[in-house]
Scaffold this active site. Structure first.
Site, PDB file in Angstrom:
ATOM      1  N   GLY A  10       2.843   8.066   7.954  1.00  0.00           N
ATOM      2  CA  GLY A  10       1.837   8.159   9.009  1.00  0.00           C
ATOM      3  C   GLY A  10       0.559   8.785   8.515  1.00  0.00           C
ATOM      4  N   TYR A  11      -0.249   7.989   7.846  1.00  0.00           N
ATOM      5  CA  TYR A  11      -1.530   8.477   7.329  1.00  0.00           C
ATOM      6  C   TYR A  11      -2.701   7.816   8.073  1.00  0.00           C
ATOM      7  CZ  TYR A  11      -0.106  11.250   3.191  1.00  0.00           C
ATOM      8  OH  TYR A  11       0.373  12.215   2.343  1.00  0.00           O
ATOM      9  N   SER A  12      -2.899   6.518   7.843  1.00  0.00           N
ATOM     10  CA  SER A  12      -4.083   5.828   8.366  1.00  0.00           C
ATOM     11  C   SER A  12      -4.115   5.793   9.893  1.00  0.00           C
ATOM     12  CB  SER A  12      -4.138   4.394   7.835  1.00  0.00           C
ATOM     13  OG  SER A  12      -4.293   4.364   6.439  1.00  0.00           O
ATOM     14  N   GLU A  52       2.154   8.161  -4.851  1.00  0.00           N
ATOM     15  CA  GLU A  52       2.069   6.798  -4.311  1.00  0.00           C
ATOM     16  C   GLU A  52       1.364   5.874  -5.296  1.00  0.00           C
ATOM     17  OE1 GLU A  52       0.196   4.332  -0.483  1.00  0.00           O
ATOM     18  OE2 GLU A  52      -0.091   6.501  -0.635  1.00  0.00           O
TER      19      GLU A  52
END
Length: 319
Positions: free
Chosen positions: A193-195, A310
């Protein structure tokens, strides 16, 4: 020269070519190796390994040879160590899907995860302390190369190669003892859950909030382009816990159960009609405070550390 010295020299040749010291094309060198007619496949592998490493061969040897059981076998055997095993454990149907660019089901990815875990090969970038292989970067590269040659699926990286390094570096002992084994045995399927809408490359502008309420956080907001969220039961999330100071200074790193009340996953159909990415909505989602990794408002540091892993995952290098 005989035996390992040949492969070591071919690796040096590869490193020299990669550094621009040899004015020949790679295909010309491959052709020369082929024309030589001796151990063609192994010599080409050694050349390609040298291209990738770009270091003195003694560094390569140190990386490999201090690990058991590798210390007792020759360099050529190390290079070819996994060749005979991958095909034995690779599922033929999975290989056909990879070769023909067909989408994998969750069951496919989970089955491959389980196969590697049973062989002790799943956590190829983890230290032995956490039941990883303890391999150096050269061993990891060789293993990944053999997986690719066998048309094996890539392992899902979110728990294994993104969250796990953050837990090992910044998590508590209790968090590591609880979450890492669950990553290995497949109990948890993680997503990232980043962008957010308007917060992609400018990730520090994220708006998903987490307000501390006693021993819980109350989370509200939206994430987007969340890969494989439709399969996940857990998400590691960057959330805003403070609006004071620079935007980067108010971000925290939370682990959230995807089955929590208030979470909704909405599919995003890609141009090819596939469903790999999603929107994830949070409406008054309650998260135990013990699911915070590290310190509150220090999540930007942890996020950058994760992103380095990543990017390494994308390049098949894990340091």
């Amino acid at each position: 020269m005989l035996g390992d010295s040949i492969y070591a020299n071919v690796m040096i040749l590869g490193a020299s070519w990669q550094n621009g010291m040899i004015p020949l094309s790679k295909s010309a060198i491959h052709k020369a190796i082929t024309l030589n007619g001796t151990n063609i496949e192994m010599n080409i592998k050694a050349f390609e390994l040298g291209c990738w490493v770009i270091v003195d061969p003694s560094v390569v040897e140190k990386t490999i040879s201090h690990k058991k059981p590798y210390a007792s076998i020759s360099l050529s055997e190390k290079i070819d160590l996994h060749c005979d095993h991958i095909e034995l454990y690779q599922n033929k149907k999975l290989a056909d899907k990879i070769e023909n660019n067909k989408p994998l089901l969750k069951e496919d990815m989970q089955n491959w995860h389980d196969i590697l875990n049973k062989k002790g090969w799943l956590a190829s970038s983890w230290p032995k302390e956490y039941n990883g292989t303890g391999w150096g970067v050269v061993e990891q590269f060789i293993f990944e190369d053999e997986l690719a040659a066998a048309n094996a699926p890539r392992t899902v990286p979110f728990g294994l190669r993104m969250l796990a390094p953050v837990l090992m570096k910044f998590g508590t002992k209790d968090q590591c003892n609880y979450w890492l084994p669950r990553i290995l045995d497949g109990s948890d399927w993680w997503c990232q859950g980043y962008s957010e809408p308007g917060s992609g490359s400018d990730l520090a502008s994220l708006k998903t909030s987490a307000v501390k309420c006693g021993d819980q956080y109350l989370v509200n907001g939206q994430k987007t382009w969340t890969t494989l969220a439709q399969h996940a039961n857990m998400i590691f999330n960057l959330v805003r816990t403070s609006n004071e100071g620079k935007p980067q200074q108010g971000i925290s790193f939370l682990m959230i159960d995807m089955n929590s009340p208030g979470i909704e996953v909405r599919p995003i159909k890609t141009i090819d009609g596939g469903h790999e990415v999603n929107e994830v909505w949070f409406s008054d989602v309650r998260v135990p405070a013990e699911n915070l990794i590290g310190e509150e408002n220090k999540g930007w540091t942890y996020a950058k550390y994760l992103l380095s892993h990543e990017r390494n995952n994308l390049s098949l290098i894990h340091i």
